[in-house]
Design an enzyme around this catalytic site. Structure first.
Site, PDB file in Angstrom:
ATOM      1  N   ASP A  67       8.109  -0.212   4.694  1.00 40.76           N
ATOM      2  CA  ASP A  67       9.140  -1.248   4.613  1.00 40.76           C
ATOM      3  C   ASP A  67      10.447  -0.734   4.014  1.00 40.76           C
ATOM      4  O   ASP A  67      10.521   0.388   3.494  1.00 40.76           O
ATOM      5  CB  ASP A  67       8.624  -2.459   3.811  1.00 40.76           C
ATOM      6  N   ASP A 135       0.410 -11.286  -5.291  1.00 41.11           N
ATOM      7  CA  ASP A 135       0.067 -12.468  -4.480  1.00 41.11           C
ATOM      8  C   ASP A 135      -0.779 -12.085  -3.258  1.00 41.11           C
ATOM      9  O   ASP A 135      -0.983 -12.905  -2.369  1.00 41.11           O
ATOM     10  CB  ASP A 135       1.348 -13.199  -4.032  1.00 41.11           C
ATOM     11  N   HIS A 137      -0.008  -9.609  -1.080  1.00 33.41           N
ATOM     12  CA  HIS A 137       0.720  -9.044   0.064  1.00 33.41           C
ATOM     13  C   HIS A 137       0.387  -7.562   0.260  1.00 33.41           C
ATOM     14  O   HIS A 137       0.043  -6.865  -0.696  1.00 33.41           O
ATOM     15  CB  HIS A 137       2.243  -9.273  -0.028  1.00 33.41           C
ATOM     16  N   GLU A 142       3.783 -11.389   3.277  1.00 33.24           N
ATOM     17  CA  GLU A 142       3.479 -12.351   2.235  1.00 33.24           C
ATOM     18  C   GLU A 142       2.433 -13.353   2.738  1.00 33.24           C
ATOM     19  O   GLU A 142       2.131 -13.396   3.932  1.00 33.24           O
ATOM     20  CB  GLU A 142       4.772 -13.091   1.837  1.00 33.24           C
TER      21      GLU A 142
HETATM   22  C1  F6R Z   1       5.799  -1.050  -0.988  1.00 31.84           C
HETATM   23  C2  F6R Z   1       5.118  -2.254  -0.513  1.00 31.84           C
HETATM   24  C3  F6R Z   1       4.565  -3.286  -1.428  1.00 31.84           C
HETATM   25  C4  F6R Z   1       3.954  -2.720  -2.714  1.00 31.84           C
HETATM   26  C5  F6R Z   1       3.406  -3.851  -3.573  1.00 31.84           C
HETATM   27  C6  F6R Z   1       2.863  -3.345  -4.897  1.00 31.84           C
HETATM   28  O1  F6R Z   1       6.186  -0.229   0.085  1.00 31.84           O
HETATM   29  O2  F6R Z   1       5.045  -2.427   0.664  1.00 31.84           O
HETATM   30  O3  F6R Z   1       3.574  -4.013  -0.744  1.00 31.84           O
HETATM   31  O4  F6R Z   1       2.935  -1.829  -2.387  1.00 31.84           O
HETATM   32  O5  F6R Z   1       4.423  -4.795  -3.821  1.00 31.84           O
HETATM   33  O6  F6R Z   1       3.926  -2.789  -5.629  1.00 31.84           O
HETATM   34  P1  F6R Z   1       3.697  -1.988  -6.989  1.00 31.84           P
HETATM   35  O7  F6R Z   1       2.980  -0.733  -6.626  1.00 31.84           O
HETATM   36  O8  F6R Z   1       5.087  -1.721  -7.494  1.00 31.84           O
HETATM   37  O9  F6R Z   1       2.884  -2.873  -7.880  1.00 31.84           O
END
Ligand code: F6R
Length: 240
Positions: A67, A135, A137, A142
């Site tokens: 992303d 959450d 995701h 989401e």
């Molecule tokens: C990042 C992504 C997100 C993160 C998720 C967890 O490329 O796609 O899904 O993997 O938000 O983020 P952290 O590792 O910062 O807790």
């Protein structure tokens, strides 16, 4: 799902780096699906060390990131393109021309999503690294994102904006939209490696592993994938 509970964050990263290194050792031309966020930082640091020690080469690999924030340019310090250069690409022997992310500044976002979806379809990932949102995701899919989704523009959930605000000096600067691989794109990878650390992920981990497979809990879709490894620290595993 194979579930590994490691002692702490460092052990999670050690195991994840070993798995990624194993994929590249078995196939030096491997196609890697990569993630950003805090969780993979320790994994990337280990891959960087392995490359500088000569134990690993990414020279033949291609990579596709999950992303990018809408509006974030490749030189913007908050962009995922910048993160990847700082933490992995710029410190290893991967050919920058073989590294791919959706372009957050594309003038036509719908066309950019189509371009990225087609690129993913032509480059099936041998392994997809994922983090987990509090959450539930995966990438920026989401809750209530359709399981058959491809690359699209996602509006970040309020809880995600809040989680991400730790990285921004001004909370108003936290992006609210991102280009993200869809759930169908993620599920197309041959192998999935998902990491989660910390007590704030425990509820989502429980939903992913033990909950109903339901679009309200995006990560639960991984129960339908034939080859998933989940690596957790003890805090993230505390509700299993
Ligand atoms: C990042 C992504 C997100 C993160 C998720 C967890 O490329 O796609 O899904 O993997 O938000 O983020 P952290 O590792 O910062 O807790």
């Amino acid at each position: 799902m194979e579930i590994i509970i490691a002692k702490d964050y460092d052990s999670v990263c050690e195991l994840a780096a070993e798995i990624l290194t194993g994929v590249v050792a078995a196939n030096p031309d491997a196609t890697l699906g990569l993630a950003t966020g805090s969780t993979p930082l320790g994994v990337y640091a280990r891959l960087v060390s392995a490359v500088s020690d000569g134990a690993l080469s990414l020279a033949g690999c291609k990579s596709f990131n999950l992303d990018e924030y809408v509006g974030a340019g490749v030189n913007d310090a908050h962009s995922y393109a910048y993160y990847m250069r700082e933490n992995l690409f710029g410190k290893t022997d991967i050919d920058p021309r073989n590294t791919h992310l959706p372009l957050g500044t594309a003038p036509d976002l719908a066309a950019e999503c189509e371009r990225y979806t087609a690129l993913l379809a032509a480059n099936r990932r041998d392994i997809q690294l994922l983090g987990l949102g509090s959450d539930g995701h995966i990438a920026f899919n989401e809750p209530n994102t359709p399981f058959d989704s491809h690359t699209h523009v996602a509006e970040l959930a309020e809880s995600t904006v809040k989680d991400n605000s730790r990285l921004f000096a001004n909370p108003d600067d936290v992006p609210r939209y991102a280009l993200t691989m869809g759930i169908a794109d993620i599920m197309d990878a041959r192998k999935i490696l998902i990491l989660a650390c910390g007590a704030n992920k425990a509820q989502a981990v429980r939903g992913m592993v033990k909950g109903e497979v339901d679009e309200r809990m995006p990560a639960s879709v991984l129960q339908r994938h034939a080859d998933v490894t989940v690596i957790l620290d003890e805090a993230a595993a505390e509700l299993l």
